[in-house]
Design a protein around this motif. Structure first.
Motif, PDB file in Angstrom:
ATOM      1  N   GLY A 105       0.787  -1.222   0.000  1.00 25.69           N
ATOM      2  CA  GLY A 105       0.000   0.000   0.000  1.00 25.69           C
ATOM      3  C   GLY A 105       0.818   1.271   0.000  1.00 25.69           C
ATOM      4  N   SER A 106       2.121   1.206   0.276  1.00 28.30           N
ATOM      5  CA  SER A 106       2.955   2.404   0.273  1.00 28.30           C
ATOM      6  C   SER A 106       3.296   2.791  -1.159  1.00 28.30           C
ATOM      7  N   GLU A 107       3.737   4.018  -1.331  1.00 34.05           N
ATOM      8  CA  GLU A 107       4.060   4.517  -2.660  1.00 34.05           C
ATOM      9  C   GLU A 107       5.333   3.880  -3.179  1.00 34.05           C
ATOM     10  N   ALA A 108       5.331   3.514  -4.464  1.00 38.36           N
ATOM     11  CA  ALA A 108       6.508   2.897  -5.063  1.00 38.36           C
ATOM     12  C   ALA A 108       7.675   3.883  -5.044  1.00 38.36           C
ATOM     13  N   PRO A 109       8.911   3.372  -5.004  1.00 40.57           N
ATOM     14  CA  PRO A 109      10.060   4.274  -4.946  1.00 40.57           C
ATOM     15  C   PRO A 109      10.178   5.121  -6.204  1.00 40.57           C
ATOM     16  N   ASP A 110      10.673   6.334  -6.031  1.00 38.71           N
ATOM     17  CA  ASP A 110      10.893   7.274  -7.122  1.00 38.71           C
ATOM     18  C   ASP A 110      12.246   6.945  -7.754  1.00 38.71           C
ATOM     19  N   ALA A 111      12.234   6.529  -9.023  1.00 40.24           N
ATOM     20  CA  ALA A 111      13.478   6.102  -9.672  1.00 40.24           C
ATOM     21  C   ALA A 111      14.500   7.227  -9.715  1.00 40.24           C
ATOM     22  N   LEU A 112      14.038   8.450 -10.042  1.00 41.70           N
ATOM     23  CA  LEU A 112      14.962   9.580 -10.082  1.00 41.70           C
ATOM     24  C   LEU A 112      15.523   9.864  -8.698  1.00 41.70           C
ATOM     25  N   GLY A 113      14.636   9.891  -7.688  1.00 40.27           N
ATOM     26  CA  GLY A 113      15.092  10.163  -6.331  1.00 40.27           C
ATOM     27  C   GLY A 113      16.072   9.123  -5.830  1.00 40.27           C
ATOM     28  N   GLU A 114      15.807   7.851  -6.107  1.00 40.15           N
ATOM     29  CA  GLU A 114      16.711   6.793  -5.661  1.00 40.15           C
ATOM     30  C   GLU A 114      18.061   6.912  -6.366  1.00 40.15           C
ATOM     31  N   SER A 115      18.043   7.256  -7.659  1.00 40.79           N
ATOM     32  CA  SER A 115      19.315   7.391  -8.371  1.00 40.79           C
ATOM     33  C   SER A 115      20.108   8.592  -7.855  1.00 40.79           C
ATOM     34  N   LEU A 116      19.412   9.663  -7.461  1.00 41.22           N
ATOM     35  CA  LEU A 116      20.096  10.830  -6.895  1.00 41.22           C
ATOM     36  C   LEU A 116      20.658  10.527  -5.517  1.00 41.22           C
ATOM     37  N   ALA A 117      19.932   9.729  -4.742  1.00 44.13           N
ATOM     38  CA  ALA A 117      20.454   9.307  -3.439  1.00 44.13           C
ATOM     39  C   ALA A 117      21.730   8.494  -3.614  1.00 44.13           C
ATOM     40  N   GLU A 118      21.738   7.611  -4.620  1.00 38.33           N
ATOM     41  CA  GLU A 118      22.934   6.810  -4.889  1.00 38.33           C
ATOM     42  C   GLU A 118      24.078   7.696  -5.369  1.00 38.33           C
ATOM     43  N   LEU A 119      23.772   8.715  -6.189  1.00 39.53           N
ATOM     44  CA  LEU A 119      24.802   9.658  -6.623  1.00 39.53           C
ATOM     45  C   LEU A 119      25.419  10.364  -5.418  1.00 39.53           C
ATOM     46  N   GLY A 120      24.576  10.762  -4.463  1.00 37.48           N
ATOM     47  CA  GLY A 120      25.092  11.411  -3.256  1.00 37.48           C
ATOM     48  C   GLY A 120      25.981  10.492  -2.450  1.00 37.48           C
ATOM     49  N   ARG A 121      25.607   9.202  -2.354  1.00 35.10           N
ATOM     50  CA  ARG A 121      26.441   8.241  -1.624  1.00 35.10           C
ATOM     51  C   ARG A 121      27.798   8.089  -2.305  1.00 35.10           C
ATOM     52  N   GLN A 122      27.790   8.005  -3.623  1.00 38.16           N
ATOM     53  CA  GLN A 122      29.054   7.868  -4.345  1.00 38.16           C
ATOM     54  C   GLN A 122      29.923   9.111  -4.161  1.00 38.16           C
ATOM     55  N   LEU A 123      29.296  10.271  -4.144  1.00 36.22           N
ATOM     56  CA  LEU A 123      30.041  11.525  -4.079  1.00 36.22           C
ATOM     57  C   LEU A 123      30.819  11.665  -2.782  1.00 36.22           C
ATOM     58  N   THR A 124      30.261  11.188  -1.675  1.00 39.30           N
ATOM     59  CA  THR A 124      30.945  11.355  -0.392  1.00 39.30           C
ATOM     60  C   THR A 124      32.257  10.579  -0.331  1.00 39.30           C
ATOM     61  N   ARG A 125      32.406   9.575  -1.206  1.00 39.05           N
ATOM     62  CA  ARG A 125      33.631   8.773  -1.203  1.00 39.05           C
ATOM     63  C   ARG A 125      34.494   9.010  -2.436  1.00 39.05           C
ATOM     64  N   ALA A 126      33.985   9.781  -3.408  1.00 36.37           N
ATOM     65  CA  ALA A 126      34.654   9.909  -4.702  1.00 36.37           C
ATOM     66  C   ALA A 126      35.886  10.790  -4.624  1.00 36.37           C
TER      67      ALA A 126
END
Length: 724
Positions: free
Chosen positions: A317-338
């Motif tokens: 019943g919850s809203e499906a994940p936002d593909a753009l938002g999830e990809s941006l979250a992953e970009l942020g995770r990569q950036l902190t270690r890049a």
């Protein structure tokens, strides 16, 4: 030169000639037309020899019409260190070691056979070793002057009439895109969203260069959602079609949330450049910004107003994940270690609703890597995100550019994770050591009241600085001064501010999350007790960076700031707006001498920076008095006196007398508080009374910053070990 010449080859000839001039080496192949254009770019009539370089580089801020004493940029390899970035009192010529590094970098670039790669390697070499090398123009580095000259010559080589134009882009819709995300997911997505906007701006700029046939040196600036380029004059006729094409890409990828306003000047000869040319460019960009997507046809434009279906629900019943938002979250995770950003300028279109959709539609793709070795073999443009990634040998370093970007975010440590499990058990299951700390943990790690603070800060009167505030030579050389000022601001906001945030995250309790810092402004979030003093340090360092001296009563260039406090779950877009309103209040502040701006708003109160520094000292004194036994009522008393002492105005709008009942009330109340204090600190409470209500203190109104200090101290004590 003729229009048949390759722009990259033409630009190489310009950069090569300036590099030889810097090294004092003879250049037997320089053409007469190139030598004449070199003189024109420095604002002088052509002479028989190549223009002579200044013996040392003065700070570009000395070109401000406001009075700044002489200060000099120390010539050194580009590093984000204080002794390298900040000006000094004594002039220094480039050292023999720096000349050798420049010479080795030039030799490595000459070994390249591909004209584009050869040019870019020399650009990288000049950026690293000649960013603080003197040119013939005072305040303008060899790097900034040479790349502008190369850009002009490259643009002219693609025309038959020798006319060029300036083109600029401004990405709008940034704030809504950045901040319209749920507070619960803000820490995961925010950094990725901010970095994506930087990448998107640059991708648009690369698209413009590719479609105009111009090399990298023609991109004068890209940052803060804006870019500026020197292009052939014929491009001015293509702007409408470019708006249409870029508008389609952004509309398809972001449903109208983001738009690139594009504008250009009319074609002009380089020697005809004036301040009016830059104003014409700014007005053209602003005009397009007010008519978002107007270049699209009716059917495409109507797409913006079509209803968008919600994302389909999950089985629970919850809203499906936002593909753009999830990809941006992953970009942020990569950036902190890049450590490295690889740029592919021949990318094919990416499928899927991720952040790569618009980027690859522009023909560009990016890859972040923690190690240089994993991307070194790829035929891409490589940009080091920190100094440690740059090879020490000049020949190897000439293949890797430097791109300062503020990637700092407080990352979870093992002891933080154990704390987080106690305050948010559900969310703690989704994070691990090394991840970006959620906002509710940053609030919990604050001293005193558990809050996060939002800081927004920017340079005052920036338009005036870039306009009539700068002393410029006639002709296109004036644009070199503008480019030099842009470079200097970028090094501070994109380099030094990130270093200050990194240091804060390594010290003590709490952390800083740098959402954005670039161009001339910044947006930081963090444990609230760290933010006010960080803001003061940024401001003080900026004054020192611009003037070579410490804070002055009336600095020729200044910053204003707004700080607001929030619970961790407060909507991010509202927090951004609140901090923006606080910044606006600081911009509206008027000093006793009539100056405006150069101020800070904190806890709803606006003060000059000097008064704010005084408030910080009062805060420390009050905290120490309370810790040593002074009655807690001291804080409320000082706040009440400050409220009563605020300036009141008569019906004519004139300020009334600053002396009032608060003076004798303060004398009585503070005397009683001193009597109730332990004997060891009684004299200090009496001293505090004199600092607030002596005749001199009344005239200086020191009770006003003291009132802010008392509120500040109160919040630091609330819920702390001191209170228990």
């Amino acid at each position: 030169m003729t229009h048949a010449e390759d722009p990259s080859t033409v630009a190489w000839q310009v950069l090569h000639s300036w590099t030889l001039a810097a090294l004092g080496e003879r250049n037997d192949v320089v053409s007469e037309s190139l030598r004449e254009s070199a003189w024109r770019v420095v604002g002088q009539q052509p002479q028989a020899t190549w223009p002579l370089l200044q013996p040392a580089l003065s700070s570009v801020f000395t070109r401000l019409r406001a009075s700044i004493k002489d200060c000099w940029q120390p010539p050194a390899m580009l590093h984000c260190r204080e002794e390298v970035l900040f000006p000094q009192a004594a002039a220094q010529p480039p050292s023999a070691e720096l000349k050798q590094a420049l010479q080795l970098g030039l030799a490595a670039a000459q070994d390249e056979t591909d004209p584009t790669r050869r040019l870019e390697r020399l650009l990288i070499t000049l950026q690293r070793y000649a960013w603080a090398w003197p040119s013939p123009l005072p305040g303008v580095s060899l790097y900034d002057l040479a790349r502008l000259h190369a850009a002009v010559q490259a643009a002219q080589s693609a025309t038959t009439d020798g006319l060029i134009c300036l083109l600029g882009g401004d990405l709008s819709g940034l704030q809504e895109f950045l901040y319209s995300i749920p507070a619960a997911g803000a820490a995961r997505q925010l950094r990725g969203r901010s970095f994506y906007l930087q990448l998107l701006t640059e991708a648009c700029a690369y698209w413009v260069l590719r479609n105009s046939g111009m090399p990298l040196c023609n991109l004068l600036y890209a940052g803060g959602g804006r870019f500026y380029a020197v292009l052939p004059g014929s491009v001015a006729a293509q702007v409408l079609e470019w708006r249409r094409h870029l508008g389609r890409i952004l509309l398809h990828s972001h449903e109208g949330a983001l738009y690139l306003a594009l504008g250009s000047t009319r074609p002009f000869a380089p020697e005809q450049y004036t301040d009016e040319t830059w104003r014409e460019l700014s007005e053209a960009i602003d005009h397009d910004k007010r008519r978002r997507f107007a270049a699209l046809d009716d059917s495409e434009f109507a797409r913006m107003f079509q209803p968008r279906p919600p994302r389909p629900p999950r089985s629970d019943g919850s809203e499906a994940p936002d593909a753009l938002g999830e990809s941006l979250a992953e970009l942020g995770r990569q950036l902190t270690r890049a450590a490295v950003l690889a740029v592919n300028l021949t990318a094919s279109q990416s499928d899927g609703a991720t952040w790569r959709r618009a980027i690859t539609a522009l023909g560009v793709d990016y890859r972040l890597s923690e190690e240089l070795s994993s991307v070194r073999s790829l035929s891409q443009r490589l940009l080091a995100l920190n100094d440690d990634t740059v090879p020490q040998l000049p020949a190897a370093a000439s293949a890797i550019g430097q791109r300062y970007t503020v990637t700092e975010a407080y990352r979870l440590r093992e002891d933080d994770l154990s704390i987080y499990r106690k305050i948010d058990r559900d969310q703690a299951q989704e994070v691990e050591v090394g991840d970006v700390a959620p906002f509710n943990l940053l609030a919990h790690l604050s001293d005193g009241v558990p809050r996060i603070a939002v800081l927004r800060m920017d340079v005052d009167n920036l338009g005036d600085l870039f306009g009539k505030g700068l002393q410029r030579p006639d002709g296109i050389g004036g644009l070199a001064v503008t480019a030099a000022l842009s470079s200097a601001l970028s090094r501070f906001f994109e380099g030094w501010v990130g270093e200050l945030c990194r240091r804060r995250n390594q010290q003590g309790k709490g952390g800083i999350y740098a959402v954005y810092s670039g161009g001339d402004d910044l947006f930081l979030v963090g444990s609230w007790h760290l933010i006010p003093e960080l803001a003061q340090q940024i401001r003080n360092d900026f004054i020192r960076y611009a003037t070579g001296a410490g804070p002055t009563a009336q600095p020729p260039v200044s910053l204003s700031a707004g700080i607001t406090l929030h619970q961790a779950g407060y909507p991010l877009y509202q927090a951004a707006e609140d901090a923006g309103n606080a910044l606006d209040a600081a911009k509206a502040y008027r000093h006793p001498d009539g100056r405006s701006k150069d101020a800070i708003t904190f806890l709803g109160q606006t003060l000059s920076w000097d008064a704010f520094a005084q408030a910080a000292r009062f805060k420390d004194e009050l905290l120490d008095l309370i810790a040593n036994g002074a009655p807690r009522g001291l804080l409320m008393t000082v706040q009440r006196l400050a409220l009563l002492a605020r300036t009141r105005y008569n019906r004519a709008g004139a300020a009334q007398l600053t002396v009032g009942p608060w003076v004798w009330q303060g004398a009585y109340q503070l005397t009683r508080l001193a009597e109730r204090s332990p004997e060891s600190i009684r004299s200090r409470v009496v001293d505090l009374r004199e600092q607030l209500i002596s005749p001199e203190a009344i005239m200086r109104r020191t009770v006003i910053p003291a009132g802010l200090a008392a509120r500040w101290a109160q919040l630091l004590l609330r819920g702390s070990e001191r209170e228990r």
